[in-house]
Design an enzyme around this catalytic site. Structure first.
Site, PDB file in Angstrom:
ATOM      1  N   HIS A  19      -2.036   0.420  10.012  1.00  0.00           N
ATOM      2  CA  HIS A  19      -1.492   1.340   9.010  1.00  0.00           C
ATOM      3  C   HIS A  19      -1.526   2.771   9.559  1.00  0.00           C
ATOM      4  CE1 HIS A  19      -2.600  -1.859   5.935  1.00  0.00           C
ATOM      5  NE2 HIS A  19      -1.304  -1.708   5.829  1.00  0.00           N
TER       6      HIS A  19
ATOM      7  N   THR B 269       4.386   5.156   5.980  1.00  0.00           N
ATOM      8  CA  THR B 269       4.186   6.332   6.830  1.00  0.00           C
ATOM      9  C   THR B 269       5.490   7.076   7.156  1.00  0.00           C
ATOM     10  OG1 THR B 269       2.167   5.420   7.764  1.00  0.00           O
ATOM     11  CG2 THR B 269       3.316   7.065   9.094  1.00  0.00           C
TER      12      THR B 269
ATOM     13  N   GLU C 142      -3.110 -12.328   2.952  1.00  0.00           N
ATOM     14  CA  GLU C 142      -3.159 -11.799   4.323  1.00  0.00           C
ATOM     15  C   GLU C 142      -4.186 -12.575   5.133  1.00  0.00           C
ATOM     16  OE1 GLU C 142      -3.033  -7.565   5.061  1.00  0.00           O
ATOM     17  OE2 GLU C 142      -4.418  -7.722   6.747  1.00  0.00           O
TER      18      GLU C 142
ATOM     19  N   ASP D  42      -5.296  -9.047  -0.862  1.00  0.00           N
ATOM     20  CA  ASP D  42      -5.691  -8.867   0.539  1.00  0.00           C
ATOM     21  C   ASP D  42      -7.142  -9.272   0.691  1.00  0.00           C
ATOM     22  OD1 ASP D  42      -6.304  -8.188   3.077  1.00  0.00           O
ATOM     23  OD2 ASP D  42      -5.754  -6.069   2.936  1.00  0.00           O
TER      24      ASP D  42
ATOM     25  N   GLY E  37       2.201  -2.316   8.207  1.00  0.00           N
ATOM     26  CA  GLY E  37       2.102  -1.314   9.268  1.00  0.00           C
ATOM     27  C   GLY E  37       3.397  -1.224  10.055  1.00  0.00           C
ATOM     28  N   SER E  38       4.523  -1.301   9.351  1.00  0.00           N
ATOM     29  CA  SER E  38       5.812  -1.421  10.047  1.00  0.00           C
ATOM     30  C   SER E  38       6.621  -0.136  10.107  1.00  0.00           C
ATOM     31  CB  SER E  38       6.643  -2.527   9.397  1.00  0.00           C
ATOM     32  OG  SER E  38       6.056  -3.763   9.692  1.00  0.00           O
ATOM     33  N   SER E  39       5.970   0.989   9.921  1.00  0.00           N
ATOM     34  CA  SER E  39       6.705   2.236  10.129  1.00  0.00           C
ATOM     35  C   SER E  39       7.036   2.370  11.612  1.00  0.00           C
ATOM     36  CB  SER E  39       5.880   3.440   9.655  1.00  0.00           C
ATOM     37  OG  SER E  39       6.012   3.570   8.255  1.00  0.00           O
TER      38      SER E  39
ATOM     39  N   ASP F 168       0.272  -3.452  -3.830  1.00  0.00           N
ATOM     40  CA  ASP F 168       0.011  -3.484  -2.388  1.00  0.00           C
ATOM     41  C   ASP F 168      -1.514  -3.532  -2.160  1.00  0.00           C
ATOM     42  OD1 ASP F 168       0.616  -3.324   0.335  1.00  0.00           O
ATOM     43  OD2 ASP F 168       0.674  -1.129   0.356  1.00  0.00           O
ATOM     44  N   HIS F 169      -1.959  -4.407  -1.271  1.00  0.00           N
ATOM     45  CA  HIS F 169      -3.375  -4.503  -0.887  1.00  0.00           C
ATOM     46  C   HIS F 169      -4.350  -4.553  -2.068  1.00  0.00           C
ATOM     47  CE1 HIS F 169      -2.731  -4.205   3.420  1.00  0.00           C
ATOM     48  NE2 HIS F 169      -1.860  -3.241   3.184  1.00  0.00           N
TER      49      HIS F 169
HETATM   50  P1  13P Z   1       2.832   2.022   7.533  1.00  0.00           P
HETATM   51  O1  13P Z   1       1.620   2.877   7.516  1.00  0.00           O
HETATM   52  O2  13P Z   1       3.214   1.597   8.923  1.00  0.00           O
HETATM   53  O3  13P Z   1       4.003   2.649   6.853  1.00  0.00           O
HETATM   54  O4  13P Z   1       2.507   0.657   6.761  1.00  0.00           O
HETATM   55  C1  13P Z   1       2.526   0.619   5.365  1.00  0.00           C
HETATM   56  C2  13P Z   1       1.938  -0.644   4.824  1.00  0.00           C
HETATM   57  O5  13P Z   1       1.701  -1.616   5.516  1.00  0.00           O
HETATM   58  C3  13P Z   1       1.636  -0.659   3.396  1.00  0.00           C
HETATM   59  O6  13P Z   1       0.993  -1.828   2.982  1.00  0.00           O
HETATM   60  O1  G3H Z   2      -1.605   0.190   2.819  1.00  0.00           O
HETATM   61  C1  G3H Z   2      -1.223   1.274   3.161  1.00  0.00           C
HETATM   62  C2  G3H Z   2      -0.203   2.046   2.425  1.00  0.00           C
HETATM   63  O2  G3H Z   2       0.337   2.971   3.308  1.00  0.00           O
HETATM   64  C3  G3H Z   2      -0.765   2.706   1.186  1.00  0.00           C
HETATM   65  O3  G3H Z   2      -1.633   3.695   1.540  1.00  0.00           O
HETATM   66  O4  G3H Z   2      -3.720   3.350   0.221  1.00  0.00           O
HETATM   67  O5  G3H Z   2      -3.096   5.597   1.168  1.00  0.00           O
HETATM   68  O6  G3H Z   2      -1.854   4.642  -0.779  1.00  0.00           O
HETATM   69  P1  G3H Z   2      -2.661   4.365   0.467  1.00  0.00           P
HETATM   70 ZN    ZN Z   3      -0.287  -2.713   4.412  1.00  0.00          ZN
END
Ligand code: 13P
Ligand code: G3H
Ligand code: ZN
Length: 349
Positions: free
Chosen positions: A189, A269, A142, A105, A224-226, A83-84
């Site tokens: 996020h 989240t 992205e 990203d 950011g889909s929580s 991720d990212h």
């Molecule tokens: P949330 O913070 O909305 O859960 O998003 C998580 C996310 O986008 C991780 O890459």
């Molecule tokens: O990209 C956001 C995710 O919630 C991961 O967060 O970098 O704190 O592990 P983090």
């Molecule tokens: Zn993200």
């Protein structure tokens, strides 16, 4: 079952018209919660680790925990995703470990804070695609920048600061050949996304719909889909937490996205809130407890409940046995032959 290509998982989701949740992990309990939910709902899964997670858990621990998950659940297709990723080197190191998918990203510079230029983003993302595809590894890019800062990652500011421009999204897809594209439509996020239930003035579903029309062969990703449900906020606050009132992305908006090309939905989240609420409740109501299992077990259960709900809401439930996972070497052949090319000028042919 060996880890599977995220591209195959998303292609199957597109065929079936559903979305796949991508859940962040940092430890064994979170991986167990996801696998418990996947077993319960018969869902394919994407497990993802941020750079922070890889550092926290240490690469080898984390990767072997994922392998344990695939060994214990051979019936569930699992894609392991970075991720990212903030640089070519981060993505390369994930691929060296055995991740089957990486996010480059490039919307931010390597510091994970400063927005980059379009050309810088194209350049680094294309480099990652050129490296990853011959190895059968999926690449997510992205374009546009999400709001907020989470553990040091993010440009800060509001989700509306850098909404994705559909023209740029098309050019980016053409010049990079990414399999999946994260777009910025007003989300951030973390827990503090919106200060009231979002409407079209702050959550730009119209931009998402327009991008899907123009890029029908690129899988869209919602970060950011929580949903930041009030009941999870309330549990945290009831047992001594101090969360301010906040709103996330309503599930029905995500479902609208899924009907318009969203195949990967990132959620972290909500699980953090569920875990924290469960731990707070035990420590607050039973202060005599000191065995970590007394609070980690309810924490794991609380996360599993959230993940199961999302798997059902996103539509991936019931799809774990729809297809035979292809070896990553077969996916590499698909890239080499052009069969998996998503570039708008080629994919339509
Ligand atoms: P949330 O913070 O909305 O859960 O998003 C998580 C996310 O986008 C991780 O890459
Ligand atoms: O990209 C956001 C995710 O919630 C991961 O967060 O970098 O704190 O592990 P983090
Ligand atoms: Zn993200």
């Amino acid at each position: 079952m060996p880890l599977v290509s995220m591209r195959q998982l998303l292609d199957e989701a597109a065929k079936g018209g559903y979305g796949v949740g991508a859940f962040n992990v940092n430890d064994m309990e979170q991986i167990q919660a996801i696998m418990g939910a996947a077993t319960e709902t018969k869902s394919p899964v994407i497990i993802q680790a941020s750079r922070g997670a890889r550092q926290f858990a240490q690469d080898r621990y984390l990767f072997h925990l994922i392998l344990a998950a695939s060994e214990l659940h051979p019936e569930i297709p699992i894609a392991m995703h970075q991720d990212h990723g903030n640089s070519f080197e981060t993505c390369k190191s994930a691929i060296a470990l055995g991740y089957t998918s990486v996010m480059m990203d490039g919307s931010l510079k390597e510091d994970g804070k400063t927005p980059s230029t379009f050309e810088e983003n194209v350049e680094v993302t294309r480099r990652v695609v050129e490296y990853a595809h011959p190895l059968g590894v999926t690449v997510e890019g992205e374009i546009g920048v999400l709001g907020g800062v989470e553990d040091g990652h993010g440009a800060g500011g509001s989700g509306l600061d850098h909404i994705t421009d559909p023209d740029q999204a098309v050019e980016f897809a053409e010049r990079t050949g990414v399999d999946a594209l994260a777009i910025a439509i007003g989300t951030s996020h973390g827990a503090y996304k919106f200060n009231k239930k979002p409407d079209g003035s702050v959550l730009k579903m119209d931009v998402l719909i327009e991008i899907h029309k123009r890029l029908p062969h690129t899988h869209l990703v919602m970060h950011g889909s929580s949903s930041v449900p009030k009941d999870l906020q309330d549990i945290v606050n009831e047992y001594g937490g101090k969360l301010k009132e906040t709103w996330g992305v309503p599930v029905e908006e995500i479902q609208l996205g899924i009907r318009n090309g969203v195949r990967k939905i990132n959620v972290d989240t909500d699980n953090r809130l569920a875990i924290t609420g469960a731990i707070r409740k035990v420590l607050w109501t039973q202060p005599e407890k000191f065995d970590p299992r007394d609070y980690m077990k309810p924490a794991r259960e609380a996360m599993q409940k959230v993940v199961s709900q999302r798997m059902t809401q996103f539509g991936q439930a019931g799809h774990s046995a729809d297809y035979a996972p292809l070896p990553i070497t077969e996916i590499a052949k698909g890239y080499a032959s052009g069969a998996l090319d998503t570039r708008p000028s080629l994919a339509a042919k």
